[in-house]
Scaffold this motif. Structure first.
Motif, PDB file in Angstrom:
ATOM      1  N   ALA A 163      -3.729   0.738  -7.629  1.00  0.00           N
ATOM      2  CA  ALA A 163      -3.237   0.699  -9.005  1.00  0.00           C
ATOM      3  C   ALA A 163      -2.690  -0.690  -9.281  1.00  0.00           C
ATOM      4  N   ILE A 164      -2.821  -1.129 -10.536  1.00  0.00           N
ATOM      5  CA  ILE A 164      -2.309  -2.422 -10.972  1.00  0.00           C
ATOM      6  C   ILE A 164      -1.231  -2.170 -12.012  1.00  0.00           C
ATOM      7  N   LEU A 165      -0.061  -2.750 -11.802  1.00  0.00           N
ATOM      8  CA  LEU A 165       1.036  -2.617 -12.755  1.00  0.00           C
ATOM      9  C   LEU A 165       0.983  -3.740 -13.785  1.00  0.00           C
ATOM     10  N   PRO A 166       1.465  -3.482 -15.000  1.00  0.00           N
ATOM     11  CA  PRO A 166       1.557  -4.561 -15.986  1.00  0.00           C
ATOM     12  C   PRO A 166       2.631  -5.564 -15.583  1.00  0.00           C
ATOM     13  N   SER A 167       2.547  -6.742 -16.141  1.00  0.00           N
ATOM     14  CA  SER A 167       3.569  -7.750 -15.904  1.00  0.00           C
ATOM     15  C   SER A 167       4.875  -7.334 -16.560  1.00  0.00           C
ATOM     16  N   PHE A 168       5.969  -7.397 -15.794  1.00  0.00           N
ATOM     17  CA  PHE A 168       7.288  -7.028 -16.305  1.00  0.00           C
ATOM     18  C   PHE A 168       7.933  -8.152 -17.097  1.00  0.00           C
ATOM     19  N   GLY A 169       7.581  -9.385 -16.790  1.00  0.00           N
ATOM     20  CA  GLY A 169       8.264 -10.546 -17.348  1.00  0.00           C
ATOM     21  C   GLY A 169       8.173 -10.626 -18.864  1.00  0.00           C
ATOM     22  N   ALA A 170       9.204 -11.221 -19.470  1.00  0.00           N
ATOM     23  CA  ALA A 170       9.293 -11.307 -20.925  1.00  0.00           C
ATOM     24  C   ALA A 170       8.452 -12.441 -21.505  1.00  0.00           C
ATOM     25  N   CYS A 178      -0.742  -2.430 -19.851  1.00  0.00           N
ATOM     26  CA  CYS A 178      -1.196  -1.148 -19.322  1.00  0.00           C
ATOM     27  C   CYS A 178      -1.111  -1.094 -17.798  1.00  0.00           C
ATOM     28  N   PHE A 179      -1.062   0.130 -17.289  1.00  0.00           N
ATOM     29  CA  PHE A 179      -1.246   0.435 -15.876  1.00  0.00           C
ATOM     30  C   PHE A 179      -2.710   0.808 -15.668  1.00  0.00           C
ATOM     31  N   VAL A 180      -3.279   0.380 -14.542  1.00  0.00           N
ATOM     32  CA  VAL A 180      -4.666   0.698 -14.208  1.00  0.00           C
ATOM     33  C   VAL A 180      -4.677   1.426 -12.869  1.00  0.00           C
ATOM     34  N   PHE A 181      -5.174   2.661 -12.847  1.00  0.00           N
ATOM     35  CA  PHE A 181      -5.212   3.454 -11.622  1.00  0.00           C
ATOM     36  C   PHE A 181      -6.654   3.771 -11.236  1.00  0.00           C
ATOM     37  N   GLY A 182      -7.010   3.393 -10.010  1.00  0.00           N
ATOM     38  CA  GLY A 182      -8.310   3.728  -9.453  1.00  0.00           C
ATOM     39  C   GLY A 182      -8.151   4.659  -8.261  1.00  0.00           C
ATOM     40  N   ALA A 183      -9.237   4.825  -7.506  1.00  0.00           N
ATOM     41  CA  ALA A 183      -9.233   5.765  -6.380  1.00  0.00           C
ATOM     42  C   ALA A 183      -8.340   5.296  -5.236  1.00  0.00           C
ATOM     43  N   ARG A 184      -8.262   3.969  -5.034  1.00  0.00           N
ATOM     44  CA  ARG A 184      -7.538   3.451  -3.869  1.00  0.00           C
ATOM     45  C   ARG A 184      -6.446   2.451  -4.226  1.00  0.00           C
ATOM     46  N   LYS A 189       7.306  -1.066 -18.477  1.00  0.00           N
ATOM     47  CA  LYS A 189       6.335  -1.797 -17.645  1.00  0.00           C
ATOM     48  C   LYS A 189       6.780  -1.878 -16.188  1.00  0.00           C
ATOM     49  N   ALA A 190       7.270  -0.781 -15.674  1.00  0.00           N
ATOM     50  CA  ALA A 190       7.647  -0.671 -14.270  1.00  0.00           C
ATOM     51  C   ALA A 190       7.296   0.729 -13.797  1.00  0.00           C
ATOM     52  N   LEU A 191       7.358   0.928 -12.487  1.00  0.00           N
ATOM     53  CA  LEU A 191       7.064   2.229 -11.883  1.00  0.00           C
ATOM     54  C   LEU A 191       8.260   2.640 -11.029  1.00  0.00           C
ATOM     55  N   PHE A 192       8.628   3.917 -11.117  1.00  0.00           N
ATOM     56  CA  PHE A 192       9.744   4.436 -10.327  1.00  0.00           C
ATOM     57  C   PHE A 192       9.226   5.489  -9.357  1.00  0.00           C
ATOM     58  N   ALA A 215      -5.807  -2.686   2.749  1.00  0.00           N
ATOM     59  CA  ALA A 215      -4.495  -2.224   3.193  1.00  0.00           C
ATOM     60  C   ALA A 215      -4.608  -0.785   3.676  1.00  0.00           C
ATOM     61  N   PRO A 216      -3.692  -0.336   4.548  1.00  0.00           N
ATOM     62  CA  PRO A 216      -3.784   1.022   5.098  1.00  0.00           C
ATOM     63  C   PRO A 216      -3.430   2.125   4.112  1.00  0.00           C
ATOM     64  N   GLY A 217      -2.622   1.823   3.094  1.00  0.00           N
ATOM     65  CA  GLY A 217      -2.190   2.844   2.155  1.00  0.00           C
ATOM     66  C   GLY A 217      -2.789   2.651   0.774  1.00  0.00           C
ATOM     67  N   PHE A 218      -2.400   3.536  -0.136  1.00  0.00           N
ATOM     68  CA  PHE A 218      -2.791   3.369  -1.536  1.00  0.00           C
ATOM     69  C   PHE A 218      -2.083   2.124  -2.063  1.00  0.00           C
ATOM     70  N   VAL A 219      -2.846   1.187  -2.595  1.00  0.00           N
ATOM     71  CA  VAL A 219      -2.306  -0.122  -2.985  1.00  0.00           C
ATOM     72  C   VAL A 219      -1.652  -0.047  -4.364  1.00  0.00           C
ATOM     73  N   LEU A 220      -0.430  -0.542  -4.430  1.00  0.00           N
ATOM     74  CA  LEU A 220       0.266  -0.772  -5.698  1.00  0.00           C
ATOM     75  C   LEU A 220       0.475  -2.274  -5.817  1.00  0.00           C
TER      76      LEU A 220
END
Length: 218
Positions: A182-189, A174-180, A19-22, A148-153
């Protein structure tokens, strides 16, 4: 460790089942909504919840640092859950972890819980920034719909996707990716999740134990 290699905004990134992105080019690990001290906050209200979530979160970070050679962790908001997260036991565990990684760069994009909880201890040496925080081509935010000016994470939503098979169903982060953005899942336990319904054109990547896989939207 299993990971899914995809291209976003012209950059190669790895979606991790943990549940993280590198982001390999920057050796940066992105973590959303870790909510340190949430269990302590509940216990402070007299609600008996399990102990050890801070230790579990830190151990999971350790594993990813070792596996991917992480040099920079960027937290996408909600690092601390509430003012009670400043409890001495939580801080001791976090300071011991920080002492094991003295060269690791830490950045926190303030989220809504951080504003209520207050900034973490200066002893943790975390760079504090407000959203959007941009390193092209990405803009790092807590709230996903910020301009925001860039692709939002971003984080904030704690997205989960409901898999169905007949009468059975299962909710998975889950991760959710759209055109502009993306939403990351919660990392917390100890953070729960919010079921999402994908918008047209969005891609969903579900995590389950050591696996991550795309969902075909029909």
């Amino acid at each position: 460790m299993s990971a899914l290699d995809i291209e976003v905004a012209g950059e190669r990134v790895l979606l991790l089942p943990q549940k993280a992105l590198f982001w390999p080019r920057e050796k940066m690990l992105l973590v959303a909504d870790i909510h340190f001290g949430k269990a302590a906050s509940f216990r402070a209200l007299g609600i008996p919840v399990p102990r050890g979530t801070t230790t579990e979160n830190l151990a999971r970070l350790d594993a990813l640092i070792d596996a991917y050679g992480v040099q920079h962790i960027l937290f996408l908001g909600d690092f601390l859950h509430a003012k009670a997260a400043h409890a001495s036991s939580t801080l001791r565990a976090m300071l011991a972890w920080r002492a094991r990684h003295p060269q690791l760069r830490l950045t926190l994009v303030r989220g809504n819980h951080d504003r209520h909880a207050g900034d973490p201890s200066e002893q943790l040496r975390i760079d504090m920034v407000d959203e959007p925080f941009t390193i092209a081509p990405f803009s790092f935010c807590h709230h996903p719909d910020l301009q925001a000016p860039g692709f939002v994470l971003a984080g904030h939503v704690h997205p989960v996707y409901r898999l169905r098979s007949g009468w059975e169903s299962l909710r998975l982060p889950c991760f959710v990716f759209g055109a502009r953005r993306a939403i990351l899942p919660s990392f917390g336990a100890f953070t729960g999740g919010h079921p999402i319904a994908p918008l047209p054109g969005e891609r969903i990547f579900v995590t389950a134990e050591e696996l991550i896989f795309p969902i075909e939207i029909r």
